[in-house]
Every structure is written in structure tokens, then in C-alpha cells.
Design a protein around this motif. Structure first.
Motif, short mmCIF file in Angstrom:
data_model
loop_
_atom_site.label_atom_id
_atom_site.label_comp_id
_atom_site.label_asym_id
_atom_site.label_seq_id
_atom_site.Cartn_x
_atom_site.Cartn_y
_atom_site.Cartn_z
N TRP A 371 0.87 -1.18 0.00
CA TRP A 371 0.00 0.00 0.00
C TRP A 371 0.90 1.23 0.00
CZ3 TRP A 371 -0.45 3.84 3.83
CH2 TRP A 371 -1.60 4.65 3.79
N VAL A 372 0.70 2.12 -0.95
CA VAL A 372 1.49 3.34 -1.04
C VAL A 372 0.54 4.53 -1.02
CG1 VAL A 372 3.02 4.74 -2.51
CG2 VAL A 372 3.41 2.27 -2.29
N MET A 373 0.89 5.53 -0.24
CA MET A 373 0.07 6.75 -0.17
C MET A 373 0.97 7.97 -0.40
SD MET A 373 -2.30 8.15 2.98
CE MET A 373 -0.95 8.16 4.15
N ALA A 374 0.49 8.90 -1.20
CA ALA A 374 1.22 10.14 -1.47
C ALA A 374 0.25 11.31 -1.49
CB ALA A 374 1.97 10.05 -2.80
N VAL A 384 3.77 3.87 3.53
CA VAL A 384 3.89 2.59 2.81
C VAL A 384 3.62 1.46 3.80
CG1 VAL A 384 5.49 1.03 1.61
CG2 VAL A 384 5.53 3.48 1.09
N GLN A 385 2.83 0.49 3.38
CA GLN A 385 2.57 -0.68 4.21
C GLN A 385 2.75 -1.93 3.36
OE1 GLN A 385 -1.26 -0.15 6.10
NE2 GLN A 385 -0.68 1.84 6.94
N VAL A 386 3.24 -2.98 3.99
CA VAL A 386 3.59 -4.20 3.26
C VAL A 386 3.08 -5.42 4.00
CG1 VAL A 386 5.53 -5.63 2.48
CG2 VAL A 386 5.70 -3.14 2.33
N GLN A 431 8.63 -0.23 -6.30
CA GLN A 431 8.65 0.86 -7.27
C GLN A 431 7.44 0.80 -8.20
OE1 GLN A 431 13.04 0.36 -8.41
NE2 GLN A 431 12.89 2.47 -7.74
N VAL A 432 7.00 -0.41 -8.51
CA VAL A 432 5.76 -0.54 -9.29
C VAL A 432 4.61 0.07 -8.50
CG1 VAL A 432 4.11 -2.16 -10.31
CG2 VAL A 432 6.57 -2.61 -10.48
N ALA A 433 4.59 -0.23 -7.20
CA ALA A 433 3.51 0.29 -6.34
C ALA A 433 3.57 1.82 -6.29
CB ALA A 433 3.65 -0.31 -4.94
N ALA A 434 4.77 2.37 -6.19
CA ALA A 434 4.92 3.83 -6.16
C ALA A 434 4.54 4.43 -7.51
CB ALA A 434 6.35 4.20 -5.79
N ARG A 435 4.95 3.77 -8.58
CA ARG A 435 4.67 4.27 -9.93
C ARG A 435 3.17 4.33 -10.17
NH1 ARG A 435 7.12 0.35 -14.02
NH2 ARG A 435 4.92 -0.06 -14.42
#
Lengths: 441, 441
Positions: A371-374, A384-386, A431-435
Motif C-alpha cells: 500500500w502506497v500513499m502520497a 507505505v505498508q507491506v 517501485q511498481v507500487a509507487a509508480r
């Protein structure tokens, strides 16, 4: 003890000379509370393995360590501490490192204030030893109810499964509240797959007791028979000795020391009895974790002896694991929750991305969800949570480094992370998650 | 192909419409060259598993893919490409993504330019298939000599051990030159412990040949009998088709595209035929790795179609593994070497720190050694290298994030990294390593 040893180290390197007296009401020093569930599970051979430094080692280093001595009050004006035995000690500098004992709710207690037989917390070495005895005495298939699904609750659920018990976890919320719901759901599913009964929304109201011994747990809407009840609902700062001192405290009694551990003139504090500063939103939060304690303690000790080491806060990183049989989950988080981000005035964009810990064709590849939040406006990374297999959890460290620097979701998406087939996908899953979040903004 | 697909994606989202023709002299597209050693070892079932996207999938996406077609020259003024068959294609924009074939030295070649039987490189799927055949034909205990101890050399040594062969690794230097000597020594020791014969300082001068088949390898000072010889001494950019074009190239022929992949007006390039920009010292370096290629290709494709995605360089991160029997080493690095730091004008301070990947009392704890280098004046983090057990290698990602942000060794030492006993020590070993360097400055 981190503070004490760092103070002596700084003194040796030209700092202020100090005579250090340490009072502790307990019987052990410098042990790893985090290791107790693994000791209970049998992964760790003995409680002594958890002791990083014995009392003798502290004393050999020149610290006047007094075990079994409880400080009960402090007079900041007179600069004295009074112990439970009525002794009064004077000081030049006071360090409050009293920690945070586990919370034991009223429903667990007899009239004399002690817990019913078969009921306990998991916090001290003595707690661990008591659980090992209880586990040994309990028959095969004994029913263990764990109250609380935070780190300790989940770790103890694993421990009890490993010991062959029937395990129920009760949580008043939706499970691990350190995670967003779409991530805590994955942990709940893992617990269930491993054979744990998970009851969400169950706030315990009382025990069934036979003689002095627990026989069951009930809550609004249900009950379970129980041979053993593990209470894992949190901890509370032990700052009662400062009552009436006028020092600034959080609602739960936690102190708020500065980056050098200073609370007031000649009063210092660090560790679980304190809140810590979260850099991401510049908020005070109560996160009684060993990593913060060790760093803040070190900065405190150095500063006390005239140095200038500082603890520049944290970014709310944490990790745990749940493993039993075929189920293996690494669980980690860093940064803000969505609610915290909104409270801080952000317009958060968040997504869960699924992938693998290694390249798909490798035997090492295991599922991972991130999980990525910006922030929509500034593109700043917020959290970020994993949840995933081997190698998943420590990936939050990379996100924590970005949060530490105040970087963007694009930094995380495009930076240069290590790739080889046993370790990652060509586009690292983090990085895929961030992208994906970057593209969504 | 990353560039082509991203260009189509950007076009779909309002970018410039493009008709994309791809020429490739080979027979496969979009496969994981990094996975070939694991396919050879038997970890990966078939070569097809390594193919991320088949030719059909590319064509279905709208790309005019022409396999078995080799571009041999380019006329930048006329905007034409000529193929080996004599066909001339005109273009509006040219993307050079010709990669970097493995270097095959003269001593490995017969008069007709092909390698002796039993001798080959590890680069393409066809190479992998050839090795699988050679391995199958070789008897138990066949002698495999690996020339070169870079990533491919070390990975193929593992592969050959797993296949039951006798393995000798020859390297003209001191082993893995991507590591400092105190770290590459640890890799050499691991290879030896796993049963590999490692010969340092052995620059191969020629082969012993029986008929058309290799029978031995010799160098100044020694020789070994060999049934199979794996040549793993590096790769060279395939930019011959641009000879005489006037484009700026590195000494080895690599192109130097900007962050959008632009080399010149209407000429673009990314991937292994290019150098990449290293942010730490703002230097051009040749690092033909899939991660850089994928990112730069994506930025190129987007830019080609009118977007503004950019590849903002790298920090020289890389990882590999060597595992056989009881030996398991994760090997990773990021940032500069000591020599590179000195060349860039830094006054580097570096130390190796030994610790464990998990808390010492946990069964998960394995040894890890971490080399950290920082600048004495600015305290800026310059490089981190890791050799250790499970969970060691990806720790460089955290250091890479600090390097990406231009952070200090103190940032690395004090930031908030994840701790729980199965995953780390209370002071994470990477932070202990950074702290020791910080204290040394």
C-alpha cells in the motif's frame, strides 16, 4: 541503560564526568522485551539469551545499579528522588526512563489487584517465565484466548499455535490497527488460514472464573471458553512518580523530551515513557518501541555528558511476522495512515499493488501486497505498508529512507534499487507500487 | 520494448500518435537475461519462463516487430536504416536499443570466428539452451572453467556446482571487482568453502584444443584441464551501426543519452548500449543492467510520444547471490568505490562492520558484513557494500535511497528502520555500520 552507557562513553572522550546511579524496581536489566514471544514459542532457548547486558556488566562499566528499588516520587525543586523504602537520593540531573508497563484491565483482576490464574500480559522476563510455566502445565489442545491484535497479540497467537493450542484472537476493532483496512484484512486472512479464530469488534467485558482460575471470556455478543487468556491491549507510560511535577505530559502520561532527551532544566527522559516526534507530520505520537528508545537514550546520554548527539524523530516504521505451517506473513509499515494524512491537511492518494518478492520464474517468488500513499498536490510520499512473504517486510526500510528525506512518490518509483532474479522483479515491486500511485495523481 | 510500449501508452493518453517498427537480429524478445544462469541450474523450468512478452504479444499491442532482421548502418542525415538484407527503412525518429553482446576473446575463437566446442558465453536465450545441452552431454564430474568473477561468473559457478561439476573460476584481478577488496575476499572465501577453485590474478592467454573441442585453459603461471569453458568477462555496446555518425560515444562505443533518452535530434537510445549517469559523482558509467534499461526505456518511450518522464540516473546499485550446500551469500553494493570517491575529490572514511541479519538469539540470525564509506568533510554517504546471509542483500536499497537523496552517513545511522527480532537487531546492523563510520570521522 543506553543513556547511561553513552554518557560514560562521551565522558571518556572528553565529556563531563558523571557518577551514575540507576534505580530499577525489577530484577533484570537490558533485556529484549520483543524477544519474549519467541522465547515462549521455543525459538529462543532461555530467558538469559534475551539479556543484552547483565547487572554485573553494567556495574563493571561503572554504573551504580540498584535493582529492586522503586522510585515513587520526585521533588524537582529540591532535586531529590524518594524510593518505596523511604530512602531519599539527591541528584544533579534526573533521567526518567521508567518505560510503559502492559495495561491490565479491571476485568482481569481479583479484588487484591492481581490477575486471575491463567491470565497475564507479555511484557517482562518474569511474564515470559510465567507463560512458559502455564504453557507447560496446560494440556494438549488447551484453549488460549488472546485479547488484542497488535504486534504482541499476533506474535503470541503464533506462539500459542506453535505450542499446539487452540487459539482465538479477540480484537475490539478490525485487527492490526497499525495497518489500513485493506492490509489488516490480509493479516486477518493469514491468521484464519493458520487455524486461528479471529473475532473482530469484540471488546471484552469480563471473564468466567472458576475458583481463582479463568474459564472463559465474554464480550458484548459472544463468549469463549478459555484455559489461558493473554492480555495484549497495549502499554501505559509509568510516569506516576512525576504526578504534580508540572511537567508537560500527553493525555496518557507520556513525557515529551526534546531531541537531546531534555524535558526540563536538569530533567531528562527517553524510551517507552515518552512520546516521540514523527517527522512526516511533525506530530507527537506514543510509539513505545525499542528502536526509538535506543536512539533517543543514546542521544540523551551523550547530551547529558556534554555532547550534541540528537534523536531527530522517527517516521513510524514497524515490522512483525506471523508464521505457522504454510502461512508466512511479514507485516510492516512506515509513515502515516490515511486518517493521519487527512488530519495533517494532505489530500492523499493511495493504492494497493500486488506483486512478487522475486522474479516470477524463480522458486523464491512469494506474493507481496504494498500500500502506497502520497499527497496529490506535492507528490510527497506519505506512507507505505507491506504484507507478504520472505523478504517483503524489510522493504519498508527503503520507503522509510524516502520519508526521512521528505522525498516524493516519484523518488521512490525511480530510484536505483537492487535487482537480480532471486531478490526482486526488474521493476522492483515497491517501485511498481509507487509508480502506480504516481500515475494516479 | 519498454520504450515502445510506454510510447504507445503515452499516445493512448493524449500523446503523439506513433507507428513503431522494431528490428531485432535475434529470435526472441523481452526475455530476462539475468535469469539464464538459474535456468541453466534447473531452478527455472524452461527458457519460455524467462520470456516476459512474446513476439505475438508485442504485435498484438500494435508494434511492427521484425525478428531476424539486423540493422547494419544508419544515415542520420537521410534518416534511414539499412538492414543486412539490403533493405532501407526511413524513419522520423530512431531509437537505438541494440544492447551489449558478451565479449568473446580471440583465444576462444577458431579461424572462422566461431568459438571452439565446449566454449561459450551466457547472454542470450540461445546461449542458455546451448549450455543446457552441453551440461546434459557432459559426464558427472566434468571440469568447468569459468573465466571471469563478475556477477555472471559467480552465478554460473553456482550453476555448475548445482549440476555436479568440478568448478574453477579464473579472474585476472582479485575477484568481484564491483566490491572493495575486504568484501570481495569474503565472496572468494565463500566460493572456496563451497568447493570452487578460485584462481586470482589469472589472465587467460589461450586454450588447449583437441580437434575442435576445448581440453584446457592456460594463463601466465598456470593451466587447468577443462571440459567446458564459460567466458564471462563482460559485454560491449553494439553500436557499430553508428560508426562514423559523429554521435558522442564513450571509449567502448556506449552512447550517452540525456534523461529522456535523447542522443541527438530525432535519435534516441537507452539500455545496455548506453552509459548511464551516476548521481553520486555525476559521472558517466557503463552499467548494462536491466533496471537502468527498463527505467530509461520507459522515460524514452514517454518522451518520444510527447511526455516528460525522465530517468534521473542511478547510484550504482547491484545485487547477486552465491549459494551452494551450506554456503549462502547475498552480495550487494551501491554508490562509489573508494577509488571512485577519491577520483571525485572526496576524502573517504570507510569501515567494515560485522553483525547479524536478525537478533542474535533468533534462529534467523545469520552473519552479515557491511562496508560503509562517507566523506570526511561533508559527512555525505558515498557507498555501501554488503555480503551476508538471508536478508542481507536488499539492505543496500535503504542505503541507495540515502544516496539518491544525497544524504549523510548520520541520516543512515539515525533514520527509522524496521526492527523486530526475526528481521534485525535493535540498532539495525546497517545503522551500526553507519554509526561506526560517523564516529570515526
Amino acid at each position: 541503560m543506553s543513556a547511561a552507557h553513552q554518557a560514560l562513553r562521551t565522558a571518556r572522550h572528553g565529556g563531563r564526568e558523571l557518577a551514575i546511579t540507576v534505580l530499577d524496581r525489577g530484577t533484570h536489566t537490558s533485556y529484549s522485551a520483543c524477544g519474549i514471544p519467541y522465547w515462549m514459542a521455543g525459538d529462543v532457548g532461555s530467558g538469559e539469551d534475551l539479556v543484552a547486558r547483565t547487572a554485573e556488566e553494567h556495574r563493571e562499566a561503572g554504573i551504580d545499579l540498584r535493582l529492586g528499588v522503586e522510585a515513587v516520587s520526585v521533588d524537582l525543586a529540591a532535586r531529590t528522588v524518594t524510593t518505596a523504602d523511604g530512602e531519599t537520593l539527591s541528584y544533579d540531573d534526573l533521567v526518567v526512563a521508567t518505560g510503559a508497563p502492559a495495561v491490565m484491565p479491571d476485568w482481569a483482576l481479583r479484588a487484591d489487584g492481581t490477575a486471575y490464574d491463567g491470565v497475564g500480559v507479555v511484557k517482562t522476563l518474569d511474564d515470559g517465565a510465567a507463560w512458559i510455566e502455564r504453557f507447560a502445565a496446560a494440556g494438549d489442545g488447551a484453549r488460549v484466548v488472546v485479547v488484542g491484535a497488535g504486534y504482541v497479540g499476533v506474535e503470541v497467537a503464533e506462539t500459542a499455535l506453535e505450542r499446539g493450542f487452540e487459539v482465538t484472537v479477540l480484537t475490539r476493532g478490525r485487527g492490526m490497527s497499525i495497518l489500513e483496512e485493506e492490509m489488516s484484512d490480509r493479516v486477518n486472512a493469514g491468521l484464519v488460514a493458520a487455524g486461528v479464530e479471529v473475532v473482530l469488534g469484540a471488546e471484552v467485558s469480563g471473564l468466567d472464573v472458576v475458583g481463582d482460575r479463568v474459564a472463559g471470556v465474554h464480550w458484548d455478543g459472544g463468549s469463549r471458553a478459555a484455559d489461558l487468556v493473554v492480555v495484549a491491549i497495549g502499554v501505559r507510560p509509568a510516569t506516576g512518580l512525576l504526578a504534580g511535577s508540572g511537567l508537560e505530559m500527553a493525555a496518557n502520561g507520556a513525557l515529551r523530551p526534546d531531541r537531546h532527551g531534555r524535558v526540563a532544566e536538569r530533567v531528562w527522559s527517553a524510551g517507552d515513557c515518552c512520546e516521540v516526534r514523527r517527522r512526516v507530520d511533525d506530530a507527537w505520537v506514543f510509539r513505545p518501541l525499542g528502536t526509538h528508545a535506543a536512539k533517543h537514550g543514546r542521544a540523551l546520554g551523550d547530551s547529558l555528558a556534554g555532547g550534541d548527539l540528537a534523536f531527530d524523530g522517527m517516521v513510524d516504521t514497524a515490522i512483525t511476522r506471523f508464521a505457522h505451517g504454510e502461512v508466512y506473513l511479514e507485516i510492516a509499515r512506515t509513515g502515516l495512515s490515511r486518517a493521519e494524512a487527512e488530519a495533517a491537511g494532505h489530500d492523499p492518494v493511495a493504492l494497493v499493488t500486488e506483486g512478487t518478492t522475486a522474479t516470477g520464474y524463480m522458486p523464491e517468488a512469494e506474493p507481496i501486497a504494498i500500500w502506497v500513499m502520497a499527497d496529490r498536490t506535492t507528490r510527497r510520499l506519505l506512507g507505505v505498508q507491506v504484507v507478504g512473504g520472505h523478504g517483503a517486510g524489510k522493504r519498508v526500510d527503503t520507503a522509510a529512507a524516502v520519508l526521512w528525506a521528505g522525498g516524493s512518490v516519484d523518488d521512490l518509483a525511480w530510484m536505483d534499487l537492487a535487482y537480480a532474479p532471486p531478490f526482486a522483479t526488474t521493476w522492483e515491486v515497491l517501485q511498481v507500487a509507487a509508480r502506480r500511485v504516481a500515475e494516479r495523481i
